[in-house]
Motif scaffolding. Structure first.
Motif, short mmCIF file in Angstrom:
data_model
loop_
_atom_site.label_atom_id
_atom_site.label_comp_id
_atom_site.label_asym_id
_atom_site.label_seq_id
_atom_site.Cartn_x
_atom_site.Cartn_y
_atom_site.Cartn_z
N MET A 150 54.18 42.20 31.54
CA MET A 150 54.72 43.49 31.15
C MET A 150 55.82 43.97 32.08
O MET A 150 56.12 45.16 32.15
CB MET A 150 53.60 44.54 31.07
CG MET A 150 52.69 44.33 29.88
SD MET A 150 51.64 45.72 29.57
CE MET A 150 50.45 45.55 30.88
N GLY A 151 56.43 43.10 32.82
CA GLY A 151 57.53 43.53 33.65
C GLY A 151 58.22 42.36 34.31
O GLY A 151 57.59 41.37 34.66
N GLY A 152 59.54 42.44 34.47
CA GLY A 152 60.26 41.43 35.22
C GLY A 152 61.22 40.60 34.40
O GLY A 152 62.11 39.98 34.96
N ASP A 153 61.07 40.56 33.06
CA ASP A 153 61.99 39.78 32.26
C ASP A 153 63.22 40.63 31.94
O ASP A 153 63.19 41.86 32.04
CB ASP A 153 61.32 39.30 30.98
CG ASP A 153 60.88 40.45 30.11
OD1 ASP A 153 61.65 40.84 29.22
OD2 ASP A 153 59.78 40.99 30.35
N GLU A 199 58.64 34.02 42.00
CA GLU A 199 60.04 33.59 42.06
C GLU A 199 60.75 33.74 40.72
O GLU A 199 61.93 34.09 40.68
CB GLU A 199 60.12 32.15 42.57
CG GLU A 199 59.86 32.02 44.06
CD GLU A 199 60.83 32.83 44.91
OE1 GLU A 199 62.04 32.84 44.60
OE2 GLU A 199 60.38 33.46 45.89
N GLU A 200 60.05 33.49 39.62
CA GLU A 200 60.71 33.64 38.32
C GLU A 200 61.05 35.10 38.04
O GLU A 200 62.09 35.42 37.44
CB GLU A 200 59.86 33.05 37.19
CG GLU A 200 58.47 33.67 37.03
CD GLU A 200 57.39 32.93 37.80
OE1 GLU A 200 56.23 32.94 37.33
OE2 GLU A 200 57.70 32.35 38.87
N THR A 201 60.16 36.00 38.48
CA THR A 201 60.44 37.43 38.33
C THR A 201 61.64 37.85 39.17
O THR A 201 62.52 38.58 38.72
CB THR A 201 59.21 38.26 38.74
OG1 THR A 201 58.09 37.91 37.91
CG2 THR A 201 59.48 39.75 38.62
N LEU A 202 61.68 37.36 40.42
CA LEU A 202 62.80 37.69 41.29
C LEU A 202 64.12 37.19 40.72
O LEU A 202 65.14 37.88 40.78
CB LEU A 202 62.57 37.09 42.68
CG LEU A 202 61.52 37.79 43.54
CD1 LEU A 202 61.16 36.91 44.72
CD2 LEU A 202 62.03 39.14 44.01
N ALA A 203 64.10 35.98 40.15
CA ALA A 203 65.32 35.44 39.58
C ALA A 203 65.84 36.35 38.47
O ALA A 203 67.06 36.63 38.38
CB ALA A 203 65.08 34.03 39.05
N ASP A 204 64.94 36.84 37.62
CA ASP A 204 65.35 37.76 36.55
C ASP A 204 65.83 39.09 37.12
O ASP A 204 66.82 39.66 36.62
CB ASP A 204 64.18 37.99 35.59
CG ASP A 204 63.97 36.85 34.61
OD1 ASP A 204 64.93 36.10 34.38
OD2 ASP A 204 62.85 36.70 34.10
N LEU A 205 65.15 39.59 38.14
CA LEU A 205 65.57 40.86 38.74
C LEU A 205 66.97 40.76 39.33
O LEU A 205 67.84 41.62 39.08
CB LEU A 205 64.58 41.27 39.82
CG LEU A 205 63.28 41.94 39.38
CD1 LEU A 205 62.32 42.07 40.56
CD2 LEU A 205 63.55 43.32 38.77
N PHE A 206 67.21 39.73 40.11
CA PHE A 206 68.52 39.59 40.75
C PHE A 206 69.62 39.38 39.71
O PHE A 206 70.69 39.98 39.80
CB PHE A 206 68.50 38.43 41.75
CG PHE A 206 67.67 38.68 42.98
CD1 PHE A 206 67.68 39.91 43.62
CD2 PHE A 206 66.85 37.68 43.49
CE1 PHE A 206 66.92 40.14 44.75
CE2 PHE A 206 66.08 37.90 44.62
CZ PHE A 206 66.11 39.12 45.26
N ALA A 207 69.36 38.52 38.74
CA ALA A 207 70.39 38.21 37.75
C ALA A 207 70.69 39.39 36.85
O ALA A 207 71.86 39.71 36.58
CB ALA A 207 69.96 37.01 36.92
N THR A 208 69.65 40.07 36.39
CA THR A 208 69.85 41.17 35.44
C THR A 208 70.51 42.37 36.10
O THR A 208 71.44 42.97 35.54
CB THR A 208 68.52 41.58 34.80
OG1 THR A 208 67.90 40.43 34.21
CG2 THR A 208 68.72 42.64 33.73
N THR A 209 70.03 42.74 37.28
CA THR A 209 70.62 43.90 37.94
C THR A 209 72.06 43.65 38.39
O THR A 209 72.82 44.60 38.59
CB THR A 209 69.79 44.33 39.15
OG1 THR A 209 69.66 43.23 40.07
CG2 THR A 209 68.40 44.78 38.72
N ALA A 210 72.43 42.39 38.52
CA ALA A 210 73.81 42.06 38.91
C ALA A 210 74.77 42.07 37.73
O ALA A 210 75.99 42.01 37.93
CB ALA A 210 73.85 40.70 39.59
#
Length: 544
Positions: free
Chosen positions: A210-213, A241-252
């Motif tokens: 329910m969060g991170g994608d 790590e998969e959540t972090l990858a989505d967070l960094f990519a999406t917010t950028a």
């Protein structure tokens, strides 16, 4: 690129050296260069003048110090709450007021889905007359596919027989939080994480799911923009790590308009590994994703009867208090994280839980005091003045759940904790009197993400029925606005760059159609939000 000067009907700066202004100058990289009137903008070379907000009011972008990314993803499921709610896409969902209406809404959703699990959220049995929702009620939705209803507090759920069977639960199951009827059968209600997770994982409704994608991250920003929020926590995240990858990519991505402050769940790793992971994450922070804090969940929910209460316990109802982390383990974890310089956000609802956290912090800070540690007690709804004095002595912060006063206040008064304690719950005035740094919050999606509504709750302390809960704990309008700007930024150690309209800070603003001071305390929740300015870029609500 030349700087931009935004003009406004009024700018409420939250800076005591210049409380209000009409103009703010912003650099091309989103920093504030000047604040004041037209005269302060002159003599600074070429400028671009933007008067689109000339009839509006600017404030510092609101800072939500306790919310969850689930606000962006939980709308994939079916809303079943008591109050009407607006989804990130602007759709209004009507509240559900009976078990039959709940069952019918889930049946309709089951038909739309065709197959697979049926998941609802936002339900609270205190608002639905009759017997508590059970597996037998949800079996009316389907006897061949799992049906799960998450309660509004996210500390309880109710599952149908298929979902319980998938988790391996039966009448012989002896697990804390797995509720049985008087005749020994499974009721269907599950309390707290240990009992809930086996079901949630198997039906695809886990908190991780329910969060991170990317879709959830964008939806979270949509809800935030509608509320004037430019910085928000995600206050419980495993941060895989998969959540972090989505967070960094999406917010950028270009146009993403929200700074996120995710907190590492202390339950995500073995206790000895939490501090090292938090330090590693802190080093990976970006402009839009700030990492390094840890969230510890002690007890459960007051309205779910799983919070840990001191005597005399619950006013009415069954005390099902559960420790998500035992006090002994809490002591060890708090000591380790404090020694290693990790800021902690500790969930405490009942006064028994706040006492346990206070004692753990006292022991930890006595052994290793850290200046400006800013450990935060989150929710802290039932702390009395004696506990608040100890919190003040520890130099801790509190982030109080002011929204409960409106959304659940009548139920607390009549059912959960009774009149006396309900009138002093979420004691904002006492916290300020004792010099405790104060923030207030929504815990979205538990209650709607809307800081001006949260501020209204703290100022007026009115319940849904109009009852006032404790006039002595009301706070002034200015103090409430501070709590959703600089106060919340302080609890996140971001007050040096967010929370006020000051030179050198980030150009993050809430854009309001109405002036909170003109409408006044009683009508604060009626202030209309146009959208935000994020890093100097205007973002209209509903525009993305």
């Amino acid at each position: 690129m030349i700087p931009t000067v935004f003009s406004a009907r009024r700018i409420i700066t939250m800076d005591p050296s210049r409380p209000e202004a009409t103009h703010v100058m912003v650099s091309h990289d989103g920093r504030i260069l000047a604040v004041g009137g037209p005269e302060e903008m002159r003599g600074r070379g070429d400028l671009h003048h933007d008067d689109r907000f000339a009839d509006k009011v600017l404030m510092p972008g609101f800072v939500e110090g306790h919310a969850h990314m689930m606000e962006g993803s939980v709308w994939r499921f079916t809303y079943l709450g008591h109050y009407d709610r607006v989804a990130p896409d602007g759709r209004l969902w009507q509240g559900v007021t009976s078990t039959n209406a709940l069952v019918q809404r889930l049946r309709d959703r089951a038909e739309e889905l065709g197959d697979g699990p049926v998941v609802g959220w936002g339900f609270d049995p205190l608002f639905v007359p009759g017997d508590r929702l059970s597996r037998l009620d949800l079996d009316r939705v389907s006897t061949t596919r799992p049906v799960v209803v998450l309660h509004s507090n996210m500390h309880l759920l109710t599952a149908n027989s298929v979902a319980l069977d998938l988790a391996g639960y039966d009448e012989n199951t002896d697990v804390p939080g797995v509720i049985h009827t008087e005749d020994g059968e499974l009721h269907g209600e599950l309390h707290e994480m240990g009992a809930m997770f086996p079901v949630m994982r198997r039906v695809g409704a886990s908190f991780r799911a329910m969060g991170g994608d990317p879709e959830a991250i964008w939806n979270f920003a949509r809800s935030a923009c509608r509320a004037g929020v430019t910085t928000s926590t995600d206050l419980l995240n495993e941060l895989a790590e998969e959540t972090l990858a989505d967070l960094f990519a999406t917010t950028a991505e270009a146009g993403y308009p929200l700074r996120l402050v995710p907190m590492l769940s202390a339950m995500a790793l073995p206790p000895a590994a939490v501090a090292a992971r938090a330090k590693e994450l802190r080093a990976r922070s970006t402009d839009r994703v700030r990492l390094g804090g840890v969230k510890i969940v002690t007890d459960g929910s007051i309205q779910g009867f799983t919070a840990q209460l001191l005597a005399p316990g619950y006013h009415r109802g069954t005390d099902n208090g559960i420790w998500n982390i035992a006090p002994e383990a809490l002591n060890a974890m708090v000591d380790d994280l404090n020694r290693q310089g990790i800021q902690m956000h500790i969930h405490v609802n009942g006064d028994g839980a706040s006492l346990a956290a206070i004692e753990a912090l006292e022991a930890a800070l006595a052994g290793h005091f850290r200046p400006d540690h800013r450990h935060v007690l989150q929710h802290c709804q039932m702390a009395d003045r004696a506990q608040l004095r100890r919190i003040a002595a520890l130099q801790c912060c509190v982030n109080l759940f002011a929204n409960h006063l409106y959304y659940f206040g009548d139920k607390h008064y009549e059912i959960t904790i009774g009149p006396e304690r309900a009138c002093r719950m979420n004691p904002c005035a006492s916290a300020l009197e004792m010099g405790i740094p104060l923030a207030i919050h929504s815990d979205a999606p538990i209650t709607p993400l809307a800081p001006l509504v949260t501020a209204w709750c703290a100022v007026n302390r009115r319940t849904d029925s109009g009852r006032q809960l404790g006039t002595s704990e009301r706070i002034p309008l200015e103090a409430a606005l501070y709590a959703i700007t600089l106060g919340a930024a302080h609890t996140l150690k971001l007050d040096g760059e967010l929370g006020s309209v000051e030179v050198g800070k980030r150009a993050d603003f809430a854009v309001l159609e109405d002036d909170p001071h003109t409408l006044g305390p009683e009508h604060l929740r009626e202030v209309r939000v146009w959208g935000t300015v994020f890093g100097g870029r205007p973002v209209a609500a509903g525009s993305f």
